[in-house]
Design an enzyme around this catalytic site. Structure first.
Site, short mmCIF file in Angstrom:
data_model
loop_
_atom_site.label_atom_id
_atom_site.label_comp_id
_atom_site.label_asym_id
_atom_site.label_seq_id
_atom_site.Cartn_x
_atom_site.Cartn_y
_atom_site.Cartn_z
N GLN A 51 -4.30 -5.44 6.62
CA GLN A 51 -5.30 -6.30 5.95
C GLN A 51 -5.35 -7.71 6.52
O GLN A 51 -6.29 -8.44 6.25
CB GLN A 51 -4.99 -6.39 4.45
CG GLN A 51 -5.20 -5.10 3.70
CD GLN A 51 -6.64 -4.64 3.68
OE1 GLN A 51 -7.57 -5.43 3.83
NE2 GLN A 51 -6.85 -3.34 3.49
N LYS A 69 -10.26 -1.58 10.67
CA LYS A 69 -10.43 -2.72 9.75
C LYS A 69 -10.85 -3.97 10.52
O LYS A 69 -11.09 -5.02 9.93
CB LYS A 69 -9.14 -2.98 8.99
CG LYS A 69 -8.70 -1.77 8.16
CD LYS A 69 -8.01 -2.15 6.91
CE LYS A 69 -7.22 -1.00 6.34
NZ LYS A 69 -7.96 -0.24 5.34
N ASP A 120 3.24 -4.99 7.92
CA ASP A 120 2.02 -4.19 7.88
C ASP A 120 0.83 -5.15 7.92
O ASP A 120 0.54 -5.85 6.94
CB ASP A 120 2.04 -3.36 6.59
CG ASP A 120 0.73 -2.64 6.31
OD1 ASP A 120 -0.24 -2.86 7.06
OD2 ASP A 120 0.69 -1.87 5.34
N HIS A 167 0.88 -1.17 0.00
CA HIS A 167 0.00 0.00 0.00
C HIS A 167 0.92 1.22 0.00
O HIS A 167 2.03 1.17 0.53
CB HIS A 167 -0.82 -0.05 1.29
CG HIS A 167 -1.86 0.99 1.43
ND1 HIS A 167 -1.59 2.25 1.90
CD2 HIS A 167 -3.20 0.96 1.22
CE1 HIS A 167 -2.71 2.96 1.95
NE2 HIS A 167 -3.70 2.20 1.54
N CYS A 216 -4.71 2.48 -3.65
CA CYS A 216 -3.45 2.99 -3.04
C CYS A 216 -2.33 1.97 -3.23
O CYS A 216 -1.49 1.80 -2.35
CB CYS A 216 -3.62 3.30 -1.56
SG CYS A 216 -4.85 4.54 -1.24
N1 7TS Z 1 -1.53 -0.82 4.75
C1 7TS Z 1 -2.43 -1.58 4.11
C2 7TS Z 1 -2.03 -2.96 3.64
C3 7TS Z 1 -3.72 -1.09 3.90
O1 7TS Z 1 -4.61 -1.86 3.28
C4 7TS Z 1 -4.08 0.21 4.37
C5 7TS Z 1 -5.42 0.81 4.10
C6 7TS Z 1 -3.10 0.94 5.05
C7 7TS Z 1 -1.85 0.40 5.22
C8 7TS Z 1 -3.39 2.28 5.63
O2 7TS Z 1 -4.24 2.14 6.73
P1 7TS Z 1 -4.82 3.40 7.51
O3 7TS Z 1 -5.81 2.82 8.47
O4 7TS Z 1 -3.68 4.07 8.15
O5 7TS Z 1 -5.45 4.26 6.45
N2 7TS Z 1 -6.10 0.25 3.00
C9 7TS Z 1 -7.21 0.71 2.42
C10 7TS Z 1 -7.80 0.06 1.35
O6 7TS Z 1 -7.41 -0.98 0.84
N3 7TS Z 1 -8.89 0.75 0.96
O7 7TS Z 1 -9.01 1.82 1.77
C11 7TS Z 1 -7.98 1.81 2.67
#
Ligand code: 7TS
Length: 404
Positions: free
Chosen positions: A201, A224, A198, A121, A362
């Site tokens: 997911q 999530k 990370d 991401h 992303c």
């Molecule tokens: N890393 C991964 C693998 C992600 O899927 C996401 C967010 C992030 C980092 C960032 O997470 P945040 O909570 O700090 O924003 N992924 C997604 C997505 O797949 N669609 O919307 C957000």
């Protein structure tokens, strides 16, 4: 076995309609929905003990502090961290990653090497590029195969005595690939490189054991996994958290302050400057309890069934291609139909009450690999049903007919 009717009753939002149709929520990889117990925890905090933590002698502040620290312990136990102070509460995955990238700025030298995977991401790419600009370190990439798995042999060859850090997601958000993180961690440790995984997911589907993984850093976002937005965690091994400098300066992260010199608080407070998301942290703990009451084995088994069914039914549609077909994957289906733009299909699905994400998710390097602008991504959760997948399949067929 999951009792999906009972589970769905826990989520008030699943009763709503969108454009007059029952909501079919398949955008769980972007954010999951919130069960009533978590909503109740938020209401309870603001109704009964809203106060700043670690500060007041008064009852409300003590109650809030106790609940916040109880949540940290729930998170510690869930991830099997050795110590509660190895859990830093952050505003989410992005914040946690930036905290580590900022900390390593003082530990890296020109010519040091950082490895990331091709499946990241943007939040696990951009902070490392910024770190390389600051320090003169070099970014290397583990390439991917056509099926969305990593070329692990190439990774082993990239590792050398200059490698200082390795970053990889546990599960790809765009494709659902589950990466072989134990192998990645063990190989990095052979050259004394630190590893950040990370887990944004992975954590909705898998219960990670950070000690068994022997990982240096593991990050995730509460939103999530049925928790609120604006809160997440950074797990760090004690030795690393002690070595790294603080991220932000401010209240709560100090031991003593004079105009000549400040000394920092111990873990975890050294990394928690300012008033945190108190309510969010507490509700994160409630969300973890909720998920554990269902059981991660049960969740994985049921979501796999959804994945198999969804894959089989979607593939019956003419011209539909699925991206990300590796054997190890979570319940994410990224697809396109012929040359139809994903956004156009997503917009028609929305009119039918079906929420999916469209675009590059992303993860532009993955889209570049496949030479596509983006995909339609349906991501399933344990509260989804096969009937909802039938609605999606009918909706996609209809959209494809209208657009071709
Ligand atoms: N890393 C991964 C693998 C992600 O899927 C996401 C967010 C992030 C980092 C960032 O997470 P945040 O909570 O700090 O924003 N992924 C997604 C997505 O797949 N669609 O919307 C957000």
């Amino acid at each position: 076995m999951i009792n999906v009717d009972k589970i769905r009753a826990d989520f008030p939002i699943l009763k709503r309609t969108v454009h007059g149709k029952p909501l079919v929520y398949f955008d769980n990889a972007a954010t999951s929905q919130t069960p009533q117990v978590v909503i109740d925890a938020i209401v309870d905090y603001y109704s009964n003990y809203n106060a700043n933590i670690h500060r007041g002698v008064h009852t409300l502040s003590q109650e809030a502090t106790d609940k916040y620290e109880e949540a940290r312990i729930k998170i510690q136990k869930h991830f099997n961290a050795k110590e509660a102070y190895e859990i830093i509460l952050t505003s989410g995955t992005t914040d946690s990653i930036n905290m580590i990238a900022s900390g390593f700025a003082s530990l890296l030298n020109k010519g040091d090497e950082i490895i990331v995977s091709a499946l990241e991401h943007h939040s696990n790419i951009v902070p490392w590029q910024m770190l390389c600009e600051k320090t003169g370190a070099i970014l290397k990439v583990i390439p991917m195969h056509e099926d969305g798995s990593l070329q692990i042999d190439v990774y082993y060859n990239l590792l050398n005595k200059n490698t200082k850090l390795v970053f990889c997601n546990h599960v790809s958000n765009a494709l659902g690939t589950v990466n072989p993180i134990k192998k990645i961690i063990d190989a990095a440790h052979k050259v004394n490189a630190a590893v950040l995984i990370d887990g944004a997911q992975a954590t909705p589907h898998i219960k990670p054991d950070v000690q068994a993984l022997n990982v240096d850093f593991y990050v995730a976002s509460a939103h999530k996994l049925c928790g609120p937005t604006g809160v997440g965690l950074l797990y760090g091994k004690q030795e690393w958290l002690e070595k790294l400098p603080p991220y932000q300066g401010g209240g709560e992260m100090i031991a003593t302050v004079t105009f000549e010199k400040t000394t920092y608080a111990g873990l975890p407070h050294k990394f928690e400057a300012g008033t945190p998301n108190i309510c969010g942290g507490i509700a994160f703990g409630t969300a973890i309890d909720y998920l554990n009451s269902i059981g991660f084995d049960e969740i994985a088994e049921y979501e796999n069934e959804l994945l198999e069914y969804g894959t089989q039914e979607l593939l019956k549609i003419d011209g539909l291609k699925i991206y990300g077909t590796s054997k190890e994957k979570t319940a994410v289906i990224s697809f396109n139909i012929d040359k139809i733009h994903p956004y156009d299909i997503g917009s028609i699905l929305d009119k039918l009450g079906i929420a999916v994400r469209t675009g590059h998710h992303c993860a532009q390097p993955i889209m570049d690999f496949y030479k596509i602008p983006g995909t339609i991504r349906a991501s399933f959760s344990f509260y989804n049903t096969k009937e909802e997948i039938d609605i999606l399949v009918a909706g996609v067929k209809r959209a494809a007919m209208m657009l071709s």
